[in-house]
Design an enzyme around this catalytic site. Sequence first.
Site, PDB file in Angstrom:
ATOM      1  N   GLU A  26      36.237 131.935  -3.612  1.00  0.00           N
ATOM      2  CA  GLU A  26      36.586 131.013  -2.527  1.00  0.00           C
ATOM      3  C   GLU A  26      35.311 130.631  -1.791  1.00  0.00           C
ATOM      4  O   GLU A  26      34.573 131.500  -1.316  1.00  0.00           O
ATOM      5  CB  GLU A  26      37.609 131.611  -1.565  1.00  0.00           C
ATOM      6  CG  GLU A  26      38.046 130.598  -0.518  1.00  0.00           C
ATOM      7  CD  GLU A  26      39.404 130.886   0.105  1.00  0.00           C
ATOM      8  OE1 GLU A  26      39.664 130.342   1.204  1.00  0.00           O
ATOM      9  OE2 GLU A  26      40.202 131.633  -0.489  1.00  0.00           O
TER      10      GLU A  26
ATOM     11  N   ASP B 258      25.363 131.594   2.107  1.00  0.00           N
ATOM     12  CA  ASP B 258      25.455 130.324   1.404  1.00  0.00           C
ATOM     13  C   ASP B 258      25.986 130.523  -0.016  1.00  0.00           C
ATOM     14  O   ASP B 258      25.499 131.376  -0.764  1.00  0.00           O
ATOM     15  CB  ASP B 258      24.052 129.706   1.358  1.00  0.00           C
ATOM     16  CG  ASP B 258      24.053 128.235   1.018  1.00  0.00           C
ATOM     17  OD1 ASP B 258      24.831 127.822   0.146  1.00  0.00           O
ATOM     18  OD2 ASP B 258      23.236 127.500   1.616  1.00  0.00           O
TER      19      ASP B 258
ATOM     20  N   ASP C 116      33.787 121.252   5.287  1.00  0.00           N
ATOM     21  CA  ASP C 116      33.255 120.406   6.361  1.00  0.00           C
ATOM     22  C   ASP C 116      33.226 118.963   5.871  1.00  0.00           C
ATOM     23  O   ASP C 116      32.600 118.659   4.851  1.00  0.00           O
ATOM     24  CB  ASP C 116      31.852 120.870   6.728  1.00  0.00           C
ATOM     25  CG  ASP C 116      31.396 120.307   8.072  1.00  0.00           C
ATOM     26  OD1 ASP C 116      31.698 119.129   8.358  1.00  0.00           O
ATOM     27  OD2 ASP C 116      30.728 121.029   8.828  1.00  0.00           O
TER      28      ASP C 116
ATOM     29  N   LYS D 222      30.263 111.087   8.995  1.00  0.00           N
ATOM     30  CA  LYS D 222      29.339 109.958   9.058  1.00  0.00           C
ATOM     31  C   LYS D 222      28.761 109.666   7.669  1.00  0.00           C
ATOM     32  O   LYS D 222      28.383 110.584   6.947  1.00  0.00           O
ATOM     33  CB  LYS D 222      28.211 110.245  10.050  1.00  0.00           C
ATOM     34  CG  LYS D 222      28.690 110.372  11.496  1.00  0.00           C
ATOM     35  CD  LYS D 222      27.531 110.643  12.439  1.00  0.00           C
ATOM     36  CE  LYS D 222      28.031 110.769  13.884  1.00  0.00           C
ATOM     37  NZ  LYS D 222      26.915 111.065  14.817  1.00  0.00           N
TER      38      LYS D 222
ATOM     39  N   ASP E  39      41.957 116.938   4.259  1.00  0.00           N
ATOM     40  CA  ASP E  39      42.771 115.965   4.984  1.00  0.00           C
ATOM     41  C   ASP E  39      41.984 114.690   5.272  1.00  0.00           C
ATOM     42  O   ASP E  39      42.449 113.835   6.033  1.00  0.00           O
ATOM     43  CB  ASP E  39      43.259 116.573   6.302  1.00  0.00           C
ATOM     44  CG  ASP E  39      42.100 117.032   7.172  1.00  0.00           C
ATOM     45  OD1 ASP E  39      41.322 117.914   6.723  1.00  0.00           O
ATOM     46  OD2 ASP E  39      41.930 116.512   8.295  1.00  0.00           O
TER      47      ASP E  39
ATOM     48  N   THR F 247      46.509 127.047   6.209  1.00  0.00           N
ATOM     49  CA  THR F 247      45.434 127.634   6.993  1.00  0.00           C
ATOM     50  C   THR F 247      45.396 127.031   8.395  1.00  0.00           C
ATOM     51  O   THR F 247      46.041 126.022   8.680  1.00  0.00           O
ATOM     52  CB  THR F 247      44.085 127.394   6.320  1.00  0.00           C
ATOM     53  OG1 THR F 247      43.778 125.981   6.394  1.00  0.00           O
ATOM     54  CG2 THR F 247      44.113 127.815   4.854  1.00  0.00           C
TER      55      THR F 247
END
Length: 240
Positions: free
Chosen positions: A72, A124, A146, A150, A182, A219
């Site tokens: 994950e 990371d 994330d 932009k 989403d 979640t």
Amino acid sequence: MSDKNPDTAPTGAPWRNFYGRRHGKTLRPSQQGYLEEDLAKLSPGPVDWDVNPDRRSLDLDALFGGKDVWLEIGFGGGEHMVHQAVTYPEAGIIGCEPFINGVAMLLGKIRAAGAENIAVHPGDARDMFDVLPEASISRAFLLYPDPWPKKRHHRRRFVTPEHLEPLARVLKPGAVLRVATDIPDYVRQTLEEVPRHGFTWTAEGPADWREPWGDWISTRYEQKALREGRTPHYLTFLRS
């Protein structure tokens, strides 16, 4: 003349820009205790460059006793990963998350659930890719990453060659990659980029991306999206 390589860090690691947060609000004493008492015990092995400069592969058979290994990427608060671990005790799950507050939340959930088939890398995912054996992962999850909304920041998204190339290397042929988001433009970029790196989108009809997976647990990021009127998408790919 300096013998330092401008493309590497002092540890020998390649310079990799990191744009997310590593720390949030001050941890509660209980969360700090989880980090101090549990995190080292849940290590998958030497991942970071300072402890594994030769980039030796992790021994996943020793880590999970020969189980299928899942990954994950960015587990947030850890609710999905713990749910998967409890639902599928026959699999071992490695989670990567650089946000230490999320790591602390996960550790509390692991304690509460008694899950024993989880390993945690508080860093990371690209460093993890370095040390995973080729074709070693049976399933991978990228859930509400994330969005970097932009346009000039789209190159920071996970669904770019910098991440997808090493991810494809460590996934077994036929491995499953699940992506939930989403953000409509993230869906667009995912459907453009992921197939270019050796994956096949499995959808046959709208229900295949509108309805969650049968073993899904919503979640906190998804609940926020729903409260704010955004529509989740559930994309499933197979490693070709």
